[in-house]
Write a protein that holds these residues in place. Structure first.
Motif, PDB file in Angstrom:
ATOM      1  N   ARG A 223      46.149  44.220  71.307  1.00  0.00           N
ATOM      2  CA  ARG A 223      45.630  45.216  70.369  1.00  0.00           C
ATOM      3  C   ARG A 223      46.723  46.172  69.906  1.00  0.00           C
ATOM      4  O   ARG A 223      46.785  46.528  68.723  1.00  0.00           O
ATOM      5  N   ASN A 224      47.586  46.579  70.804  1.00  0.00           N
ATOM      6  CA  ASN A 224      48.683  47.480  70.436  1.00  0.00           C
ATOM      7  C   ASN A 224      49.611  46.836  69.419  1.00  0.00           C
ATOM      8  O   ASN A 224      50.082  47.492  68.475  1.00  0.00           O
ATOM      9  N   LYS A 225      49.880  45.543  69.586  1.00  0.00           N
ATOM     10  CA  LYS A 225      50.734  44.829  68.634  1.00  0.00           C
ATOM     11  C   LYS A 225      50.094  44.808  67.242  1.00  0.00           C
ATOM     12  O   LYS A 225      50.770  45.020  66.229  1.00  0.00           O
ATOM     13  N   VAL A 226      48.793  44.545  67.209  1.00  0.00           N
ATOM     14  CA  VAL A 226      48.102  44.471  65.925  1.00  0.00           C
ATOM     15  C   VAL A 226      48.075  45.840  65.245  1.00  0.00           C
ATOM     16  O   VAL A 226      48.313  45.956  64.034  1.00  0.00           O
ATOM     17  N   GLN A 227      47.797  46.878  65.998  1.00  0.00           N
ATOM     18  CA  GLN A 227      47.789  48.221  65.423  1.00  0.00           C
ATOM     19  C   GLN A 227      49.148  48.558  64.808  1.00  0.00           C
ATOM     20  O   GLN A 227      49.223  49.173  63.743  1.00  0.00           O
ATOM     21  N   TYR A 240      39.196  49.572  62.674  1.00  0.00           N
ATOM     22  CA  TYR A 240      38.986  49.118  64.046  1.00  0.00           C
ATOM     23  C   TYR A 240      39.494  47.696  64.213  1.00  0.00           C
ATOM     24  O   TYR A 240      39.602  46.925  63.250  1.00  0.00           O
ATOM     25  N   PHE A 241      39.855  47.379  65.443  1.00  0.00           N
ATOM     26  CA  PHE A 241      40.229  46.028  65.851  1.00  0.00           C
ATOM     27  C   PHE A 241      39.722  45.907  67.276  1.00  0.00           C
ATOM     28  O   PHE A 241      40.331  46.424  68.212  1.00  0.00           O
ATOM     29  N   GLU A 242      38.546  45.262  67.443  1.00  0.00           N
ATOM     30  CA  GLU A 242      37.850  45.313  68.726  1.00  0.00           C
ATOM     31  C   GLU A 242      37.445  43.923  69.206  1.00  0.00           C
ATOM     32  O   GLU A 242      37.177  43.021  68.416  1.00  0.00           O
ATOM     33  N   LEU A 243      37.389  43.805  70.523  1.00  0.00           N
ATOM     34  CA  LEU A 243      36.923  42.603  71.205  1.00  0.00           C
ATOM     35  C   LEU A 243      35.498  42.870  71.663  1.00  0.00           C
ATOM     36  O   LEU A 243      35.253  43.836  72.413  1.00  0.00           O
ATOM     37  N   VAL A 244      34.546  42.056  71.209  1.00  0.00           N
ATOM     38  CA  VAL A 244      33.133  42.348  71.467  1.00  0.00           C
ATOM     39  C   VAL A 244      32.369  41.093  71.859  1.00  0.00           C
ATOM     40  O   VAL A 244      32.811  39.968  71.609  1.00  0.00           O
ATOM     41  N   ILE A 263      36.611  38.717  68.047  1.00  0.00           N
ATOM     42  CA  ILE A 263      37.432  39.848  67.620  1.00  0.00           C
ATOM     43  C   ILE A 263      36.963  40.249  66.227  1.00  0.00           C
ATOM     44  O   ILE A 263      36.812  39.400  65.343  1.00  0.00           O
ATOM     45  N   CYS A 264      36.727  41.534  66.032  1.00  0.00           N
ATOM     46  CA  CYS A 264      36.273  42.051  64.749  1.00  0.00           C
ATOM     47  C   CYS A 264      37.288  43.050  64.213  1.00  0.00           C
ATOM     48  O   CYS A 264      37.835  43.857  64.975  1.00  0.00           O
ATOM     49  N   VAL A 265      37.514  42.999  62.906  1.00  0.00           N
ATOM     50  CA  VAL A 265      38.484  43.894  62.279  1.00  0.00           C
ATOM     51  C   VAL A 265      37.898  44.469  61.004  1.00  0.00           C
ATOM     52  O   VAL A 265      37.137  43.804  60.292  1.00  0.00           O
TER      53      VAL A 265
END
Length: 282
Positions: A223-227, A240-244, A263-265
């Motif tokens: 997640r840090n890499k994507v942000q 947002y970039f979340e694992l759900v 994963i939702c973005v």
């Protein structure tokens, strides 16, 4: 193809022709139709005796008035496309037909609406719940078809159908994508050519995250890499970039290969807000 403009017309036709003899496939849309909608229509035609498509831009699901005003309305083009697809019926109501008065009812979907889209678009899912309930009551479909791109909306509608005992099935159709991977959306037509290129960051980030999770990297690292990728691109603004969990929308703090997860973005690209998602464990 026959076009109905109000519920009474459709009800009379349904009583006379459809109620005991035909399975009804229903594809609710807000118009500005694209290949993703056509996939829903094809799934309906393959499964059901007749197919009904509705076109209505629902104002109460927009928490941003400017977004509603800019939503593309292409009714003549949409109807032409639906004729080509040999759709049986179109429900094309006016605003006054759907909302003779401003609705006072609201929905609360609990934890389902407190995260992701619900957090960033307050009131959105209540508006979705109201319009979908109205359309289900008017059309009375056997099966309603929705796209996987709107994954949280699908979960909301499944909960709606369950809690209100709508006698129908919800069928989810995989996300339709361009050759380069961009998820089809009516909002894409608002992108400039440069923004269209930058919008690919959504699917690129999803694929990168999925691959890294499956090779053992931690969700926090991924997640840090994507942000950072989104921060480095001036035209994007990550929401947002979340694992759900794809059904309950429980937000996971770490990846468990034994649990269902997606994963939702959501990100602005220029002034256009786009969403996408990718399943990891179906």
């Amino acid at each position: 193809m026959q076009v109905f403009n109000n519920g009474a017309e459709w009800h009379n036709y349904w009583i006379q022709t459809l109620q005991t003899h035909k399975s009804i496939g229903f594809v609710p849309t807000m118009g500005a139709l694209h290949e993703g909608h056509l996939d829903l229509i094809k799934a309906s035609k393959k499964t059901c005796d007749i197919t009904v498509v509705s076109i209505f831009v629902n104002p109460i699901q927009f928490n941003n008035a400017e977004d509603f005003e800019k939503y593309p309305v292409l009714t003549d083009q949409d109807l032409s496309l639906l004729r080509q697809e040999e759709v049986d019926y179109v429900f094309l109501p006016s605003m006054e037909t759907i909302y003779p008065e401003s609705p006072v009812l609201s929905f609360n979907f609990g934890n389902l609406e407190n995260v992701l889209e619900g957090e960033f678009r307050p009131g959105h899912f209540s508006g979705v719940g109201i319009i979908v309930s109205k359309l289900f009551n008017i059309i009375r479909p056997t099966i309603a078809f929705f796209g996987q791109k709107d994954l949280q909306q699908v979960a909301i509608i499944k909960r709606l159908a369950l809690d209100l005992s709508f006698p129908l099935e919800i069928q989810v159709v995989p996300t339709k994508r361009e050759k380069d991977g961009l998820a089809l959306s009516s909002r894409n037509m608002r992108l400039t050519s440069i923004e269209r290129e930058k919008a690919l960051l959504l699917i690129k980030s999803l694929n990168q995250a999925k691959n890294e999770l499956l090779t053992g990297e931690s969700w926090l690292e991924v997640r840090n890499k994507v942000q950072q990728l989104f921060e480095e691109e001036a035209l994007t603004q990550l929401e947002y970039f979340e694992l759900v969990h794809p059904e309950t929308f429980e937000v996971f703090s770490e990846f468990d290969p034994h649990k269902k997860s997606s994963i939702c973005v959501a990100s602005f690209v220029g002034n256009v807000r786009l969403i996408d998602n990718l399943s990891i464990n179906p």
